[in-house]
Design a protein around this motif. Sequence first.
Motif, short mmCIF file in Angstrom:
data_model
loop_
_atom_site.label_atom_id
_atom_site.label_comp_id
_atom_site.label_asym_id
_atom_site.label_seq_id
_atom_site.Cartn_x
_atom_site.Cartn_y
_atom_site.Cartn_z
N TYR A 197 0.84 -1.21 0.00
CA TYR A 197 0.00 0.00 0.00
C TYR A 197 0.87 1.26 0.00
O TYR A 197 0.61 2.22 -0.75
CB TYR A 197 -0.91 -0.01 1.22
CG TYR A 197 -1.68 1.26 1.43
CD1 TYR A 197 -2.78 1.57 0.63
CD2 TYR A 197 -1.30 2.17 2.41
CE1 TYR A 197 -3.48 2.75 0.80
CE2 TYR A 197 -2.00 3.35 2.60
CZ TYR A 197 -3.09 3.64 1.80
OH TYR A 197 -3.77 4.80 1.96
N LEU B 205 2.45 1.81 -3.42
CA LEU B 205 1.47 2.36 -4.36
C LEU B 205 1.24 3.84 -4.10
O LEU B 205 1.20 4.66 -5.05
CB LEU B 205 0.16 1.59 -4.24
CG LEU B 205 -0.98 2.00 -5.18
CD1 LEU B 205 -0.56 1.81 -6.64
CD2 LEU B 205 -2.24 1.21 -4.89
N GLU B 206 1.12 4.21 -2.84
CA GLU B 206 0.95 5.62 -2.51
C GLU B 206 2.19 6.43 -2.89
O GLU B 206 2.08 7.59 -3.34
CB GLU B 206 0.67 5.78 -1.01
CG GLU B 206 -0.69 5.23 -0.58
CD GLU B 206 -1.84 6.00 -1.21
OE1 GLU B 206 -1.71 7.22 -1.36
OE2 GLU B 206 -2.86 5.37 -1.55
N LYS C 225 4.24 5.81 -5.39
CA LYS C 225 4.21 6.00 -6.84
C LYS C 225 3.24 7.12 -7.22
O LYS C 225 3.53 7.95 -8.09
CB LYS C 225 3.81 4.70 -7.53
CG LYS C 225 4.90 3.63 -7.50
CD LYS C 225 4.45 2.37 -8.23
CE LYS C 225 5.52 1.30 -8.21
NZ LYS C 225 5.09 0.07 -8.92
N LYS C 226 2.09 7.16 -6.55
CA LYS C 226 1.14 8.22 -6.84
C LYS C 226 1.72 9.60 -6.50
O LYS C 226 1.59 10.55 -7.27
CB LYS C 226 -0.14 7.99 -6.05
CG LYS C 226 -0.95 6.80 -6.50
CD LYS C 226 -2.22 6.67 -5.66
CE LYS C 226 -3.05 5.46 -6.10
NZ LYS C 226 -4.27 5.30 -5.27
N ILE C 227 2.39 9.68 -5.35
CA ILE C 227 2.96 10.96 -4.93
C ILE C 227 4.09 11.38 -5.87
O ILE C 227 4.22 12.57 -6.23
CB ILE C 227 3.46 10.86 -3.48
CG1 ILE C 227 2.27 10.69 -2.53
CG2 ILE C 227 4.26 12.10 -3.09
CD1 ILE C 227 2.66 10.41 -1.10
N GLN C 228 4.91 10.40 -6.28
CA GLN C 228 5.99 10.72 -7.23
C GLN C 228 5.42 11.20 -8.56
O GLN C 228 5.95 12.15 -9.16
CB GLN C 228 6.87 9.50 -7.43
CG GLN C 228 7.74 9.17 -6.23
CD GLN C 228 8.54 7.90 -6.43
OE1 GLN C 228 8.32 7.16 -7.39
NE2 GLN C 228 9.48 7.63 -5.52
N ALA C 229 4.37 10.57 -9.05
CA ALA C 229 3.75 11.02 -10.31
C ALA C 229 3.18 12.44 -10.15
O ALA C 229 3.33 13.29 -11.04
CB ALA C 229 2.66 10.04 -10.72
N GLU C 230 2.54 12.69 -9.01
CA GLU C 230 2.00 14.04 -8.79
C GLU C 230 3.12 15.07 -8.69
O GLU C 230 3.00 16.18 -9.23
CB GLU C 230 1.17 14.05 -7.50
CG GLU C 230 -0.12 13.25 -7.60
CD GLU C 230 -0.88 13.22 -6.28
OE1 GLU C 230 -0.35 13.79 -5.29
OE2 GLU C 230 -1.99 12.64 -6.24
#
Length: 229
Positions: free
Chosen positions: A169, A172-173, A175-180
Amino acid sequence: MEECGEVSHKEATGNVCTAENAECQMSEATGEVSSRVSNHGNVSKPPVGAEARRSRLTLFNKVMEKSLTKFIDDASFHRFANTFHPLYKKKPQVMESIHKQFIEDLQRTIQEDISRLIEEGQLQCKLDELDKMESDAKKNTDPAWRPSGVPEQDLCSFVMPYYQKQEAYLRLELKKIQAENAALAQRVQAGREGIAQTEQRIATAVDEWKASVGEYQRPASSPQLIFDV
């Protein structure tokens, strides 16, 4: 005389309680015998499958009803009269009516509390979920978990799946923060480039404005006039 009356009343009350207890025991014994006869005889056979299993809510209601009956029996008039003996000695009939009203109010209040507990706690849904878990456990043929005898291994086998889920988890979070963050960095870079281009255009316009103003401020060359006096 009053003491003799009190003793006779206590003995009568004790006899009534003993008779009631004997009746209850006889009824319970009769019920047990009848159940055994029905189980071993050919007169009535118990149903097979899910119908044979008694509803958990019905069983809960029976247990609550039996507990309430036992609790009410413990609050007998004999104990009530002994607690308020001076008042009972003066007006026994009034104490009997008070005890009767007290028992009725107590029983009604407890029944309302039990009904509220069943409704607010959604006991029916929880018991249905328990039945479903029980049926699923019967269908599952995999061997159940058993402790190995080593606490460290047992703790790791229990805790590690939880930590692995948490790690997945968090990844995954992340990766989301890095993309943002990458998207925000691109927006910031585009904004900086736009600001630099705007500053360059402003500087060019200022230079052109200064050049035009310099041309207008330059003094015009005129011939000098010499007057002889």
